[in-house]
Design a protein around this motif. Structure first.
Motif, short mmCIF file in Angstrom:
data_model
loop_
_atom_site.label_atom_id
_atom_site.label_comp_id
_atom_site.label_asym_id
_atom_site.label_seq_id
_atom_site.Cartn_x
_atom_site.Cartn_y
_atom_site.Cartn_z
N PRO A 195 0.79 -1.23 0.00
CA PRO A 195 0.00 0.00 0.00
C PRO A 195 0.82 1.28 0.00
O PRO A 195 0.49 2.24 -0.68
CB PRO A 195 -0.83 -0.11 1.28
N ARG A 196 1.89 1.34 0.77
CA ARG A 196 2.68 2.58 0.86
C ARG A 196 4.13 2.21 1.15
O ARG A 196 4.57 2.27 2.30
CB ARG A 196 2.13 3.51 1.94
N PRO A 197 4.86 1.81 0.15
CA PRO A 197 6.25 1.38 0.37
C PRO A 197 7.10 2.48 0.98
O PRO A 197 6.94 3.66 0.66
CB PRO A 197 6.74 1.04 -1.04
N ARG A 198 8.01 2.10 1.87
CA ARG A 198 8.95 3.08 2.41
C ARG A 198 9.88 3.59 1.32
O ARG A 198 10.29 4.75 1.34
CB ARG A 198 9.77 2.45 3.54
N LYS A 199 10.24 2.70 0.41
CA LYS A 199 11.12 3.09 -0.70
C LYS A 199 10.58 2.51 -2.00
O LYS A 199 10.20 1.34 -2.06
CB LYS A 199 12.55 2.56 -0.47
N ILE A 200 10.52 3.36 -3.03
CA ILE A 200 10.26 2.92 -4.39
C ILE A 200 11.46 3.36 -5.21
O ILE A 200 11.68 4.56 -5.43
CB ILE A 200 8.98 3.53 -4.99
N LEU A 201 12.27 2.41 -5.63
CA LEU A 201 13.53 2.69 -6.29
C LEU A 201 13.48 2.20 -7.73
O LEU A 201 12.93 1.13 -8.01
CB LEU A 201 14.68 2.00 -5.55
N GLY A 202 14.05 2.98 -8.64
CA GLY A 202 14.07 2.59 -10.04
C GLY A 202 15.46 2.75 -10.61
O GLY A 202 16.15 3.74 -10.34
N ILE A 203 15.89 1.78 -11.41
CA ILE A 203 17.18 1.88 -12.07
C ILE A 203 16.98 2.40 -13.48
O ILE A 203 16.06 1.97 -14.20
CB ILE A 203 17.91 0.52 -12.07
N GLY A 204 17.81 3.35 -13.87
CA GLY A 204 17.69 3.96 -15.19
C GLY A 204 18.55 3.26 -16.22
O GLY A 204 19.58 2.65 -15.89
N VAL A 205 18.13 3.34 -17.47
CA VAL A 205 18.85 2.84 -18.65
C VAL A 205 19.55 1.51 -18.38
O VAL A 205 20.77 1.38 -18.50
CB VAL A 205 19.83 3.91 -19.19
N ASN A 206 18.76 0.49 -18.03
CA ASN A 206 19.33 -0.80 -17.63
C ASN A 206 19.23 -1.87 -18.70
O ASN A 206 19.54 -3.03 -18.45
CB ASN A 206 18.66 -1.30 -16.33
N THR A 260 22.16 -2.35 -1.38
CA THR A 260 22.40 -2.68 0.03
C THR A 260 23.83 -2.37 0.47
O THR A 260 24.12 -2.41 1.67
CB THR A 260 22.08 -4.16 0.34
N ALA A 261 24.70 -2.04 -0.46
CA ALA A 261 26.03 -1.55 -0.08
C ALA A 261 25.93 -0.16 0.51
O ALA A 261 26.81 0.27 1.27
CB ALA A 261 26.96 -1.55 -1.29
N ALA A 262 24.84 0.54 0.18
CA ALA A 262 24.66 1.92 0.66
C ALA A 262 23.67 2.02 1.80
O ALA A 262 23.84 2.81 2.72
CB ALA A 262 24.21 2.82 -0.50
N PHE A 263 22.58 1.24 1.75
CA PHE A 263 21.54 1.37 2.78
C PHE A 263 20.78 0.06 2.88
O PHE A 263 20.86 -0.80 2.01
CB PHE A 263 20.60 2.53 2.49
N THR A 264 20.01 -0.05 3.95
CA THR A 264 19.23 -1.26 4.21
C THR A 264 17.96 -1.28 3.37
O THR A 264 17.22 -0.30 3.32
CB THR A 264 18.85 -1.33 5.70
N LEU A 265 17.74 -2.39 2.71
CA LEU A 265 16.44 -2.63 2.09
C LEU A 265 15.54 -3.30 3.12
O LEU A 265 15.99 -4.15 3.89
CB LEU A 265 16.59 -3.52 0.85
N GLU A 266 14.28 -2.90 3.13
CA GLU A 266 13.34 -3.33 4.16
C GLU A 266 12.14 -4.02 3.52
O GLU A 266 11.81 -3.77 2.35
CB GLU A 266 12.87 -2.12 4.96
N PRO A 267 11.45 -4.87 4.29
CA PRO A 267 10.24 -5.51 3.76
C PRO A 267 9.24 -4.49 3.21
O PRO A 267 8.93 -3.50 3.87
CB PRO A 267 9.68 -6.26 4.97
N GLY A 268 8.77 -4.75 2.02
CA GLY A 268 7.82 -3.85 1.38
C GLY A 268 8.46 -2.84 0.44
O GLY A 268 7.74 -2.17 -0.31
N ASP A 269 9.78 -2.71 0.44
CA ASP A 269 10.44 -1.84 -0.52
C ASP A 269 10.21 -2.39 -1.93
O ASP A 269 10.18 -3.60 -2.15
CB ASP A 269 11.94 -1.74 -0.25
N VAL A 270 10.07 -1.47 -2.88
CA VAL A 270 9.73 -1.83 -4.25
C VAL A 270 10.84 -1.38 -5.19
O VAL A 270 11.29 -0.23 -5.12
CB VAL A 270 8.38 -1.19 -4.65
N ILE A 271 11.27 -2.28 -6.08
CA ILE A 271 12.34 -1.98 -7.01
C ILE A 271 11.85 -2.16 -8.44
O ILE A 271 11.44 -3.26 -8.85
CB ILE A 271 13.56 -2.90 -6.78
N PHE A 272 11.85 -1.07 -9.22
CA PHE A 272 11.60 -1.13 -10.65
C PHE A 272 12.94 -1.43 -11.33
O PHE A 272 13.89 -0.65 -11.21
CB PHE A 272 11.01 0.20 -11.14
#
Length: 277
Positions: free
Chosen positions: A55-66, A218-230
């Motif tokens: 419903p409301r992820p703490r983090k929504i992360l997207g990688i560009g030009v992959n 994860t080398a930079a910060f903690t990923l947590e349950p519910g985080d979303v990765i595009f």
């Protein structure tokens, strides 16, 4: 397991998608729902409204030009070549949208574009996770569309302003766990606009695969349950055409991925959403 979040009879719940039925599960949170304890009578899929699985992820992360072909077509509109170092941006929590809900054509731009993507959802905390163990923290995969407002994206060095508009992160329809999905490398991703095939690609064509993405993050910060990765989009976005094929009100965008199903969103004019307080 195919975990869904749905609305029925005025209530929002989690459930298991089993064919044409949804079986409610215990728990009001994404973490509780992952335990998968079924509770309640099955409901016909036709009488429920599917929502974004988180419903409301703490983090929504997207990688560009992959994808290499997308990197090549992107030179014309974001002036970047195939990246050796991963390029990341975030989408805002208010961008989350249901798999079949309308997407807003912004009032401030006519350059709305689509990017069909495989989406990974995190299920466990992870820090300094090596690529070969990345799947241990992945709860499952969904289909997503990274809607992008190209002129705003181009004007922001980090791309963030063009990526986080409200409604511009639909994903679903279900979170499919890795044990059920199996090998993701050969899943075909297809994007259609008004029935016209625009994008086709497979995760095996990624420059940085999902394991490498998780290791880098994860080398930079903690990923947590519910985080979303595009996880990136193949070639064929609207900005890559000459002239560009921007989305307009009335268009329908459908994203399909093998064994995950599809999502489909209608493009509608942004309503009067002025809000203070």
């Amino acid at each position: 397991m195919r975990l869904v979040r749905f609305e029925a009879e005025g209530h929002v719940r989690f459930g298991h998608l089993e064919g044409d039925t949804v079986v409610p599960v215990a728990g009001d949170s994404f973490i509780d729902a992952l335990e998968g304890r079924e509770k309640g009578a099955p409901l016909a899929l036709s009488v429920v409204r599917l929502l974004a699985p988180v419903p409301r992820p703490r983090k929504i992360l997207g990688i560009g030009v992959n994808y290499a072909a997308h990197a090549a077509e992107s030179v014309s509109f974001i002036n970047t070549a195939k990246p050796e170092v991963q390029k990341w941006f975030n989408k805002q929590a208010t961008a989350v949208n249901g798999p079949y809900d309308p997407v807003h054509l912004p009032r401030v731009s006519s350059q709305l574009d689509y990017e069909g993507e495989l989406v990974a959802v995190i299920g466990k905390h992870g820090r300094h996770v090596p690529a070969e163990r990345a799947m241990e923290i992945v709860a499952g995969f969904c289909i997503g569309c990274d809607y992008s407002v190209r002129d705003w994206q181009k004007a922001s060095q980090t791309m963030i302003m063009g990526k986080g508009f409200d409604t511009h992160a639909p994903f679903g329809p279900a979170l499919v766990t890795p044990d059920e999905l199996g090998d993701i490398s050969d899943l075909e991703i297809r994007s259609f606009v008004n029935g016209e095939l625009r994008q086709s690609g497979r995760p095996r064509d990624m420059i940085h695969d999902v394991g490498a993405q998780i290791a880098h993050l994860t080398a930079a910060f903690t990923l947590e349950p519910g985080d979303v990765i595009f996880t990136g989009t193949p070639a064929g976005v609207g900005a890559g055409f000459d002239p560009p094929k921007w989305l307009k009100a009335g268009d329908r965008v459908r994203i399909e991925i093998d064994r995950l199903g599809h999502i489909e969103n209608a493009i509608v004019p942004e309503p009067d959403t002025m809000r203070i307080g």
